[in-house]
Design a protein around this motif. Structure first.
Motif, short mmCIF file in Angstrom:
data_model
loop_
_atom_site.label_atom_id
_atom_site.label_comp_id
_atom_site.label_asym_id
_atom_site.label_seq_id
_atom_site.Cartn_x
_atom_site.Cartn_y
_atom_site.Cartn_z
N SER A 219 7.48 -5.53 -2.10
CA SER A 219 6.04 -5.74 -2.19
C SER A 219 5.43 -4.52 -2.90
O SER A 219 6.08 -3.48 -3.02
CB SER A 219 5.41 -5.92 -0.82
N GLY A 220 4.19 -4.70 -3.35
CA GLY A 220 3.46 -3.56 -3.90
C GLY A 220 3.29 -3.55 -5.39
O GLY A 220 2.65 -2.64 -5.93
N GLY A 221 3.83 -4.53 -6.09
CA GLY A 221 3.62 -4.57 -7.53
C GLY A 221 2.19 -4.94 -7.87
O GLY A 221 1.36 -5.23 -6.99
N GLY A 222 1.89 -4.93 -9.16
CA GLY A 222 0.55 -5.30 -9.61
C GLY A 222 0.28 -4.76 -10.99
O GLY A 222 1.19 -4.35 -11.70
N GLU A 223 -0.98 -4.79 -11.35
CA GLU A 223 -1.40 -4.31 -12.66
C GLU A 223 -2.22 -3.04 -12.48
O GLU A 223 -3.09 -2.97 -11.60
CB GLU A 223 -2.22 -5.37 -13.39
N VAL A 224 -1.94 -2.06 -13.32
CA VAL A 224 -2.60 -0.77 -13.22
C VAL A 224 -2.79 -0.22 -14.63
O VAL A 224 -2.04 -0.56 -15.56
CB VAL A 224 -1.78 0.20 -12.34
N GLY B 250 -2.19 5.51 -13.88
CA GLY B 250 -2.40 5.10 -12.50
C GLY B 250 -1.13 5.18 -11.66
O GLY B 250 -0.07 5.60 -12.14
N SER B 251 -1.26 4.76 -10.41
CA SER B 251 -0.16 4.85 -9.45
C SER B 251 0.02 3.54 -8.71
O SER B 251 -0.93 2.78 -8.52
CB SER B 251 -0.43 5.96 -8.42
N LEU B 252 1.24 3.29 -8.32
CA LEU B 252 1.59 2.17 -7.45
C LEU B 252 2.68 2.62 -6.50
O LEU B 252 3.48 3.50 -6.84
CB LEU B 252 2.08 0.97 -8.25
N ARG B 253 2.75 1.98 -5.35
CA ARG B 253 3.83 2.24 -4.41
C ARG B 253 4.52 0.92 -4.09
O ARG B 253 3.89 0.01 -3.57
CB ARG B 253 3.29 2.87 -3.13
N LEU B 254 5.79 0.86 -4.41
CA LEU B 254 6.59 -0.31 -4.10
C LEU B 254 7.29 -0.10 -2.75
O LEU B 254 7.72 1.01 -2.44
CB LEU B 254 7.63 -0.56 -5.18
N SER B 255 7.39 -1.19 -2.00
CA SER B 255 8.07 -1.15 -0.71
C SER B 255 9.15 -2.21 -0.70
O SER B 255 9.04 -3.26 -1.35
CB SER B 255 7.08 -1.44 0.42
N CYS B 256 10.20 -1.94 0.05
CA CYS B 256 11.31 -2.89 0.18
C CYS B 256 11.79 -2.88 1.62
O CYS B 256 12.23 -1.85 2.13
CB CYS B 256 12.44 -2.51 -0.76
N TYR C 4 11.07 2.99 -0.41
CA TYR C 4 9.82 2.99 -1.16
C TYR C 4 10.06 3.62 -2.52
O TYR C 4 10.98 4.40 -2.72
CB TYR C 4 8.75 3.81 -0.42
N LEU C 5 9.18 3.26 -3.46
CA LEU C 5 9.16 3.91 -4.76
C LEU C 5 7.71 4.24 -5.08
O LEU C 5 6.92 3.33 -5.35
CB LEU C 5 9.77 3.03 -5.85
N GLN C 6 7.37 5.51 -4.99
CA GLN C 6 6.04 5.96 -5.38
C GLN C 6 6.07 6.23 -6.87
O GLN C 6 6.87 7.04 -7.36
CB GLN C 6 5.66 7.24 -4.62
N MET C 7 5.19 5.55 -7.59
CA MET C 7 5.15 5.66 -9.04
C MET C 7 3.82 6.22 -9.47
O MET C 7 2.77 5.60 -9.23
CB MET C 7 5.38 4.28 -9.68
N ASN C 8 3.84 7.40 -10.05
CA ASN C 8 2.63 8.06 -10.52
C ASN C 8 2.65 8.19 -12.04
O ASN C 8 3.70 8.09 -12.67
CB ASN C 8 2.52 9.46 -9.89
N ASN C 9 1.48 8.44 -12.61
CA ASN C 9 1.35 8.61 -14.06
C ASN C 9 2.08 7.49 -14.80
O ASN C 9 2.88 7.75 -15.72
CB ASN C 9 1.90 9.97 -14.48
N LEU C 10 1.77 6.27 -14.43
CA LEU C 10 2.46 5.12 -15.02
C LEU C 10 2.12 4.99 -16.50
O LEU C 10 1.00 5.29 -16.94
CB LEU C 10 2.10 3.85 -14.26
N LYS C 11 3.11 4.52 -17.24
CA LYS C 11 2.98 4.35 -18.68
C LYS C 11 3.23 2.89 -19.04
O LYS C 11 3.85 2.14 -18.28
CB LYS C 11 4.00 5.23 -19.41
N ALA C 12 2.79 2.49 -20.21
CA ALA C 12 2.97 1.12 -20.64
C ALA C 12 4.45 0.73 -20.63
O ALA C 12 4.79 -0.41 -20.30
CB ALA C 12 2.38 0.93 -22.03
#
Length: 124
Positions: A7-12, A16-22, A79-87
């Motif tokens: 869970s935790g995907g989406g558009e940013v 931006g940042s997202l946190r994925l959970s498993c 978990y996967l904390q994703m910061n400074n996301l790029k295209a």
């Protein structure tokens, strides 16, 4: 029943940042190798970050310094904390577990259990 559910995907937006959970069920994640993979359209599935039962961690070069993998043994989750996301981070992200291995495993073919995947889109 052995199962992995992300869970935790989406558009940013870029930066931006997202946190994925498993969430794992049916087995203990901390006994085995586990990790996060992604697959972009037209590309092969690649390992992003993996963690061993003894907490050794691997990151692919493109995400070092931006992504952080972690595991909560009590909740049986990674978990996967994703910061400074790029295209170029846009892809379907999967968590996986290799119940034949407790060490670091970076090759997708070594993993025998996979989640359903969650879409991450980085776009302005």
């Amino acid at each position: 029943q052995v199962q992995l559910v992300e869970s935790g995907g989406g558009e940013v937006q870029p930066g931006g940042s997202l946190r994925l959970s498993c969430k794992a069920s049916g087995f203990k994640l901390d006994y085995y190798a586990s990790g996060w993979f992604r697959q972009a359209p037209g590309k092969e599935r690649e390992a992003i970050s993996c963690i061993s039962s003894s907490d050794d961690i691997y990151y692919t070069d493109s995400v070092k310094g931006r992504f952080t993998i972690s595991r909560d043994n009590d909740k049986n989750m990674i978990y996967l904390q994703m910061n400074n996301l790029k295209a170029e981070d846009t892809a379907v992200y999967y968590c996986a577990a290799d119940r034949t291995n407790s060490g670091l495993a970076q090759v997708p073919e070594e993993y025998d259990y996979w989640g359903q995947g969650t879409q991450v889109t980085v776009s302005s």
